[in-house]
Structures are given as structure tokens and as C-alpha cells.
Scaffold this motif. Sequence first.
Motif, mmCIF file in Angstrom:
data_model
loop_
_atom_site.group_PDB
_atom_site.id
_atom_site.type_symbol
_atom_site.label_atom_id
_atom_site.label_comp_id
_atom_site.label_asym_id
_atom_site.label_seq_id
_atom_site.Cartn_x
_atom_site.Cartn_y
_atom_site.Cartn_z
ATOM 1 N N LEU A 165 -6.612 -0.200 -10.501
ATOM 2 C CA LEU A 165 -5.351 0.744 -10.334
ATOM 3 C C LEU A 165 -5.114 1.848 -11.334
ATOM 4 C CD1 LEU A 165 -1.946 -0.448 -8.906
ATOM 5 C CD2 LEU A 165 -1.947 0.584 -10.991
ATOM 6 N N ILE B 88 -5.995 1.653 1.936
ATOM 7 C CA ILE B 88 -6.071 0.545 0.914
ATOM 8 C C ILE B 88 -5.748 -0.654 1.777
ATOM 9 C CG2 ILE B 88 -4.508 -0.673 -0.563
ATOM 10 C CD1 ILE B 88 -3.698 1.949 -1.829
ATOM 11 N N VAL C 175 -7.818 -2.393 -6.617
ATOM 12 C CA VAL C 175 -7.359 -1.953 -5.277
ATOM 13 C C VAL C 175 -8.494 -1.758 -4.490
ATOM 14 C CG1 VAL C 175 -6.286 -0.050 -4.145
ATOM 15 C CG2 VAL C 175 -5.275 -0.692 -6.367
ATOM 16 N N VAL D 237 -4.592 -5.414 -2.526
ATOM 17 C CA VAL D 237 -4.749 -5.453 -4.167
ATOM 18 C C VAL D 237 -5.091 -6.732 -4.683
ATOM 19 C CG1 VAL D 237 -3.211 -4.562 -6.175
ATOM 20 C CG2 VAL D 237 -3.008 -3.452 -3.902
ATOM 21 N N GLY E 193 0.913 -1.155 0.065
ATOM 22 C CA GLY E 193 -0.051 0.031 -0.021
ATOM 23 C C GLY E 193 0.956 1.405 0.051
#
Length: 329
Positions: A189, A212, A176, A215, A110
Motif C-alpha cells: 500500500l 483492486i 493490495v 487488501v 477499493g
Amino acid sequence: MMPFDYRRAPDPESAVAAATGWSGVAFLAGGTNLVDHLKLGLVAPDVLVDISRLPLDAVDELPDGGLRVGATVRNTDLAAHPVVRRDYPVLARAVLSGASGQIRNLATTGGNLLQRTRCVYFQDITTPCNKREPGTGCSAIGGYTRHHAILGASAHCVATHPSDMAVAMAALDAQVAVLGEGGRRVVPLVELHRLPGDEPHRDTVLSPADLITWVDLPPLPPGTRSLYRKVRDRASFAFALVSVAAVLRVERGVVRDVRIALGGVAHKPWRARRAEDVLRGERTGEEVFRRAIDAELAGAAPLAGNGFKVPLTRNLVVSALRELSRGER
């Protein structure tokens, strides 16, 4: 002395709650970018929320064959993960191209994505900088511009995004996951980072309290090949002059899927959509590779000191595509 309120979050929800309501707030994980900027006097948060102990440090395989990377996974661990090395070599190579081994041992997923887009003038508090102090001007324009943008810049900022990891993830169509005041949401992203426009101080589309959490990397079809190449002034601990992350699937000499992202050329990881559109459905070869990247670079606007980036980008992309197309099915 720089006073601030320090809070340690036990879970992601607590981290967001601690950050909510503050404009001068920062999340602290590895701190490899944030602590430098604190020392330089570039940032002075009112609240620092420590998220280093959140349970977001795992890399997990997903049912669809993709991969979920937690926000606090260290860069070293990500690059060494066997599934990343096997299925996403473009990402492993990009991570290993960034910074130094010592920094990769601390830096997180992140944090890497959210490091500030910057240049030497941003980090020199004696110079005007619209990113640091909106409305003061851009010292890079008319100044030293070797490392600056050739695509997507504005009259307010010509800095380039420093992340290698983000370039690879842009080529992989990463998604994300973000937790904020309004709950959870997913941001592609390629839409996370912003071009400067007239608000260069805003690097991303996130709000101060947005965190965040992980991912997701989609699975790549069989036969897909990928690589990352980076040109820089020295072999380690240097940002890219130009980099390319390329993902290519060729069947019987024809490009069936291609994704290209560029680093070192814009305020954000630059997805080369025009080049991709030229390549899809075409037979591989030097001529089409050059035609594709020339279509992308048609919009380039180099500065006085970085015109070399145009041919450098062209040659780097052509070389990467040539290598990926060897041994095609």
C-alpha cells in the motif's frame, strides 16, 4: 448529457476485460467519489464498469492470523467487524473518522483507496489545475493553501490525499492485490499512491484496467498497540488538516517496533520512515518522541497559508506516541 457505455461485470476477470483497451474507463462500486466528479464535470469516462456485485464483499481471517478485506466491503461493515475492532483499532477508528455515516454505508474499501487526491481548485473547473488538465498550472500555489501539502509536493501540485483508511493501512503494512491485463500482482500500500512530481494527474501506480480485488493486513505481534488521531476543521465530513496512524510495540520501556503514517500532509499517505528509524531501539519518552518527528519534519516545505501544520503534526504525533506508550510492558 454525458454519454458513456455502461457495463456490469459478473466477476473480476470480466471487469478487467471490459476495461482493457480504454483510457477513459472507470470502475463503479459505491460511487461516492466518482459520481460527485461526474456531476461536477471533472471526469467523462467512455466506459463505466459496474463492479458493485462482484463477490469481493467479505472480510476473512487468514491462516497466518492476518485479515483479508475484499475490495467491495463497505466502510461501515469494515469498521464494525469484530476482528478489525479487536486487532486493528487504528483501522476501525480511521474509517469512522471519514466522511459521514451515510457515505460510509456506500463507500467501499477499493474505492476509498482510489479516491482522487484533490483540493478545492481541482474541483473548480474554472481554475487551472495540473491534475485536471496537465500543463495548465497549479492555482493553489500562491492561492488558498490551508489544507495543502507540507511534504513531498512539487511545483506542479500541492494537493493532499483525502483518505483516512489509507493512512491507517499504510501504518499496518497492508498489501493490495490487483488484477490487470497481465494477471494478478501484489502492491504494498505504501507504494500504491504516487507523489506528484511532474505528473500530478497520476494518483497511483495502477493502469486504467487494473482492479483492486482485496487488501491483506499482516498480523500484529502480541503487545502491539495502535491508534488513529485526526485534526480537522469540523467534527464530521471534513478532510484532515493533519492525521496520524501509529502502531507501537514496547518491551521493558524500549521501542521494539513502530510504524507511523501521516495524513493531510502530502499527495499520498506519508509513511514517516525517518521518525521510525529514530525510535526503534530507544527508550520511550517525550524527548525521543519529539526528536523522531522533528527528523521527519526536517524536510517539510510549508506554503504561505499552512505553516501551522508543522507544529500541529509534531504535537499530534508526540501525543499519539505518549498515549500508546502508557501501560507499556
